[in-house]
Design an enzyme around this catalytic site. Structure first.
Site, PDB file in Angstrom:
ATOM      1  N   ARG A  83      11.477   3.492   4.001  1.00 31.73           N
ATOM      2  CA  ARG A  83      11.005   2.529   5.008  1.00 31.73           C
ATOM      3  C   ARG A  83      12.184   1.639   5.376  1.00 31.73           C
ATOM      4  NH1 ARG A  83       5.635  -1.122   4.707  1.00 31.73           N
ATOM      5  NH2 ARG A  83       4.803   0.919   5.303  1.00 31.73           N
ATOM      6  N   HIS A  89       5.097   6.103  11.776  1.00 37.17           N
ATOM      7  CA  HIS A  89       4.636   5.993  10.386  1.00 37.17           C
ATOM      8  C   HIS A  89       3.704   7.199  10.159  1.00 37.17           C
ATOM      9  CE1 HIS A  89       3.398   4.438   6.612  1.00 37.17           C
ATOM     10  NE2 HIS A  89       3.091   3.198   6.944  1.00 37.17           N
ATOM     11  N   ARG A 100       0.798  -1.221   0.000  1.00 35.53           N
ATOM     12  CA  ARG A 100       0.000   0.000   0.000  1.00 35.53           C
ATOM     13  C   ARG A 100       0.832   1.274   0.000  1.00 35.53           C
ATOM     14  NH1 ARG A 100      -3.297  -3.587   1.713  1.00 35.53           N
ATOM     15  NH2 ARG A 100      -1.424  -4.350   2.691  1.00 35.53           N
ATOM     16  N   THR A 101       1.755   1.373   0.957  1.00 41.64           N
ATOM     17  CA  THR A 101       2.446   2.656   1.131  1.00 41.64           C
ATOM     18  C   THR A 101       3.275   2.998  -0.103  1.00 41.64           C
ATOM     19  OG1 THR A 101       2.493   2.210   3.497  1.00 41.64           O
ATOM     20  CG2 THR A 101       3.915   3.973   2.704  1.00 41.64           C
ATOM     21  N   LYS A 128      25.520  -5.404  -1.445  1.00 46.28           N
ATOM     22  CA  LYS A 128      26.991  -5.397  -1.583  1.00 46.28           C
ATOM     23  C   LYS A 128      27.655  -4.796  -0.359  1.00 46.28           C
ATOM     24  CE  LYS A 128      26.618  -4.553  -6.555  1.00 46.28           C
ATOM     25  NZ  LYS A 128      26.831  -3.487  -7.551  1.00 46.28           N
TER      26      LYS A 128
HETATM   27  C1  NCD Z   1       1.562  -0.853   8.341  1.00 48.38           C
HETATM   28  C2  NCD Z   1       3.046  -0.709   8.543  1.00 48.38           C
HETATM   29  O1  NCD Z   1       3.839  -0.987   7.632  1.00 48.38           O
HETATM   30  O2  NCD Z   1       3.418  -0.276   9.628  1.00 48.38           O
HETATM   31  N1  NCD Z   1       1.216  -1.038   6.997  1.00 48.38           N
HETATM   32  C3  NCD Z   1       0.961   0.062   6.240  1.00 48.38           C
HETATM   33  O3  NCD Z   1       1.838   0.853   5.972  1.00 48.38           O
HETATM   34  N2  NCD Z   1      -0.304   0.268   5.844  1.00 48.38           N
HETATM   35  C4  NCD Z   1       0.921  -1.834   9.246  1.00 48.38           C
HETATM   36  C5  NCD Z   1       1.462  -3.210   9.293  1.00 48.38           C
HETATM   37  O4  NCD Z   1       2.335  -3.609   8.516  1.00 48.38           O
HETATM   38  O5  NCD Z   1       0.966  -3.955  10.128  1.00 48.38           O
END
Ligand code: NCD
Length: 285
Positions: free
Chosen positions: A98, A126, A48-49, A77
């Site tokens: 991320r 997040h 999703r993100t 590497k």
């Molecule tokens: C979340 C995350 O990555 O923290 N997912 C997201 O970005 N929608 C929640 C999760 O992974 O549980």
């Protein structure tokens, strides 16, 4: 240059302004980000993100360098995060990062010549998920996010979305939190908001809930616990309440609940796109 590492980086007025722009603009295409390039740098899985940022960029005429599988980049590497970030900063106007290690986004921001957006750092924060989670409440609650009974259930210790969302909702008066989890996955004591009630049983609080925020158990961060809410339990929720989940879902909510008017977890993704479109315009354009 504005980095977005934590909910603390966004003032109240900024967030309300972003939400009102998101409502006006929705996901309409434009050329606002023509000739701009975003790097999506993901050291952890994401559906999703990363796609939401991708779509938000392209819908506004921009382009994306997607590094979603660090296996195929130089990290394998032995390149440090800092070197990778400095590299991508020479080729793009913003980096969405991320990473599994809490605090790594701050390390990246220290060396980056372009803005860094935190798309999840370990069990830390997040903030863009909070933009869309807060928006979901705002949009479904007559544009208000105060005086709510918020019940959060699942892995409250290792989930980062709950920590960021609690930071936002604690800013507003009258918000009361119920935290439901087994003891070993409880919300960190040092960050507990004032109006919090902790319990291991959802049935103690579900009928007195305006917003139910369901989360996945973070097995990749060492958590071990499986739970599922039953349709029977979910039907104890007040008729006007809403049910949210950042997704992905594993077993927490039965699919039979998806068509219930209270279920907002698929709407959340649509709102995320609107919010990220405005955010990227603010940060890059
Ligand atoms: C979340 C995350 O990555 O923290 N997912 C997201 O970005 N929608 C929640 C999760 O992974 O549980």
């Amino acid at each position: 240059m504005q980095h977005l590492l934590s909910v603390d980086d966004m003032k109240e007025n900024y967030i309300f302004d972003l939400w009102s722009k998101a409502i006006d603009q929705k996901d309409n295409y434009s050329n606002a980000l023509k000739n701009k390039i975003l790097t999506n740098l993901f050291y952890e899985p994401s559906t999703r993100t990363s796609s939401s940022f991708y779509s938000a960029m392209v819908r506004q005429g921009g382009s994306v360098i997607p590094i979603n599988n660090v296996k195929f980049s130089s990290a394998i590497k032995g390149e440090s995060l800092e070197d990778t970030v400095m590299t991508m900063a020479t080729m793009s106007d913003c980096i969405v990062l991320r990473h599994p290690v809490t605090g790594s986004v701050a390390k990246a921001a220290n060396v980056s010549k372009v803005p860094i957006i935190n798309a999840g750092d370990g069990e830390g924060e997040h903030p863009t998920q909070t933009l869309l989670d807060g928006f979901t409440i705002f949009y479904n609650n007559n544009e208000k996010i105060d005086n709510l009974r918020i019940t959060m259930i699942g892995d409250l210790r290792n989930g980062r979305t709950v920590k960021s969302l609690v930071k936002l909702l604690s800013r507003y008066s009258g918000n009361h939190f119920n935290f439901v989890s087994p003891k070993e996955l409880s919300f960190p004591k040092e960050s507990l908001p004032k109006n919090a009630f902790e319990t291991t049983k959802i049935n103690n609080v579900i009928s007195e809930t305006d917003v139910l925020y369901v989360t996945r158990v973070q097995t990749e961060r060492g958590s071990d616990h499986k739970y599922s809410l039953s349709l029977e339990q979910l039907n104890l929720l007040p008729k006007k309440s809403i049910v949210m989940h950042p997704l992905p879902r594993v077993s927490e909510i039965p699919r039979e609940f998806d068509n219930d008017p209270r279920a907002k977890y698929f709407d959340q993704m649509r709102y995320g796109l609107w919010c990220r479109m405005v955010l990227l315009k603010d940060i890059i354009a």
